[in-house]
Design an enzyme around this catalytic site. Structure first.
Site, PDB file in Angstrom:
ATOM      1  N   CYS A   1     -18.657 -15.195  -3.896  1.00 13.23           N
ATOM      2  CA  CYS A   1     -19.614 -14.406  -3.119  1.00 13.23           C
ATOM      3  C   CYS A   1     -21.053 -14.852  -3.384  1.00 13.23           C
ATOM      4  CB  CYS A   1     -19.482 -12.918  -3.449  1.00 13.23           C
ATOM      5  SG  CYS A   1     -18.061 -12.117  -2.659  1.00 13.23           S
TER       6      CYS A   1
ATOM      7  N   ASP B   1       0.830  -1.208   0.000  1.00 10.76           N
ATOM      8  CA  ASP B   1       0.000   0.000   0.000  1.00 10.76           C
ATOM      9  C   ASP B   1       0.862   1.254   0.000  1.00 10.76           C
ATOM     10  OD1 ASP B   1      -2.379   1.429   0.003  1.00 10.76           O
ATOM     11  OD2 ASP B   1      -2.569   1.411   2.186  1.00 10.76           O
TER      12      ASP B   1
ATOM     13  N   CYS C   1     -23.466  -1.345   5.181  1.00 16.33           N
ATOM     14  CA  CYS C   1     -22.757  -0.066   5.228  1.00 16.33           C
ATOM     15  C   CYS C   1     -23.642   1.000   5.876  1.00 16.33           C
ATOM     16  CB  CYS C   1     -22.347   0.372   3.825  1.00 16.33           C
ATOM     17  SG  CYS C   1     -21.486   1.969   3.815  1.00 16.33           S
TER      18      CYS C   1
ATOM     19  N   CYS D   1     -17.876   6.831   2.526  1.00 13.24           N
ATOM     20  CA  CYS D   1     -17.277   5.722   3.282  1.00 13.24           C
ATOM     21  C   CYS D   1     -16.723   6.238   4.611  1.00 13.24           C
ATOM     22  CB  CYS D   1     -16.165   5.092   2.453  1.00 13.24           C
ATOM     23  SG  CYS D   1     -15.226   3.823   3.321  1.00 13.24           S
TER      24      CYS D   1
ATOM     25  N   CYS E   1     -13.414   1.760   9.563  1.00 12.41           N
ATOM     26  CA  CYS E   1     -14.680   1.050   9.731  1.00 12.41           C
ATOM     27  C   CYS E   1     -14.511  -0.389   9.268  1.00 12.41           C
ATOM     28  CB  CYS E   1     -15.764   1.746   8.905  1.00 12.41           C
ATOM     29  SG  CYS E   1     -17.388   0.973   8.992  1.00 12.41           S
TER      30      CYS E   1
END
Length: 326
Positions: free
Chosen positions: A199, A145, A209, A225, A252
């Site tokens: 999935c 990252d 969310c 977000c 989160c």
């Protein structure tokens, strides 16, 4: 005759398949939970076009760095001359001990030391192993990252898992609480096969969310977000979103906590990711009144430094009503 016998006794060099097996075994020994190989090449245009549309629509918000370095993002070979393979890894950060629900909530990934440094250090150790123990003449460069690399795309290509509807990489029978990292090397190694997306029809993450940030499966409006609002956003948090954020002050995990695949999550064994007691016991009042010295003492060497003390205190002020007793 003696010379012929001596030559016959010389060990054969390892095959590419044996090299990869040794690399993966060492990666596991170093604390990575998964390791796979992808061939270095340009990212397909359809993938880049989708990313470009996301940027052009402004869904990246204040994260201008995501709009820069398109060519580097499009081709990892530009980050290290001669790159022929990407060794992709995943490292578990799921905590054994969590904050009390009444505390100011930090995303699990921020409980311990800064993952950028932890993952990169171990990838550098993997490169050292390849040179010293396997005797390979190899140039490499490690990231986590920390460069314009489409990590989840390459992790999928390397067969580590699939990209879930919450846009995170899901590893089968392990879940999504993983940091990703990559070691770019100038060796051509046998690549792994991508796996199918499993999935199915599940959309729990999209519905879970709190701020309705998902536009569609895998497509996120970062401006809604909670991770973006608490870490990346420069201005004040809109009141209509703040009231939905609960007690989340840094990041989160809502779209992971509801994922069925995360029932397989197991606590990390990486000491660097174990939370500090002071974080587990932190109260809203302590955070709001925290001094710069106290902030540095608590979050030194942590990813939380990205928000800064002013960012954390802005968030706790925005969420003050959420911490009131019912």
């Amino acid at each position: 005759m003696g010379t012929t016998q001596h030559l016959a006794q010389q060990p054969l060099p390892p095959t590419p398949t044996e090299v990869v097996a040794a690399i993966k075994a060492e990666a596991l020994r170093l604390g990575f939970s998964a390791c796979g190989i992808a061939r270095a090449e340009r990212v397909p245009e359809e993938v880049l076009a989708e990313y470009d549309r996301w940027i052009e629509t402004g869904y990246h918000g204040d994260m201008e760095y995501l709009a820069r370095n398109r060519e580097l993002r499009a081709d990892p070979r530009l980050l290290l001359e001669g790159t022929r393979s990407l060794i992709m890894v995943a490292m578990n950060y799921y905590p054994a001990q969590k904050q009390h629900p009444d505390a100011p909530q930090f995303a699990y990934y921020a409980y311990g030391r800064d993952y950028h440094k932890v993952v990169k250090k171990r990838l550098d150790q993997l490169l050292h192993y390849m040179r010293q123990e396997l005797g390979l003449e190899v140039e490499g460069r490690a990231f986590s990252d920390s460069a314009p690399i489409m990590e989840r795309y390459w992790a999928e290509r390397a067969g580590l898992g699939w990209r879930g509807k919450n846009s995170l990489l899901i590893i089968p029978r392990a879940g999504s609480y993983f940091f990703l990292g990559e070691l770019l090397v100038d060796l051509e190694l046998p690549e792994d096969e991508p796996m199918r997306n499993m999935c199915g029809r599940c959309e729990r993450c999209l519905k879970a969310c709190p701020t309705e940030a998902f536009l569609s499966p895998g497509r996120l409006d970062a401006r809604r977000c909670i991770s973006y609002l608490t870490i990346e956003q420069k201005g004040e948090i809109p009141p209509e979103l703040a009231e939905r954020m609960g007690r989340r002050v840094y990041g989160c995990d809502a779209c992971q906590q509801c994922c069925p695949w995360n029932r397989y999550a197991r606590p990390t064994t990486i000491e660097d990711y174990k939370p500090r007691e002071a974080l587990l016991s932190l109260s809203p009042e302590e955070l709001e009144a925290m001094t710069a010295e106290e902030y540095l003492a608590l979050f030194a060497g942590s990813a939380v430094k990205r928000a800064g003390l002013s960012g954390l205190q802005r968030t706790i002020r925005s969420l003050r009503d959420n911490f009131q007793e019912d």
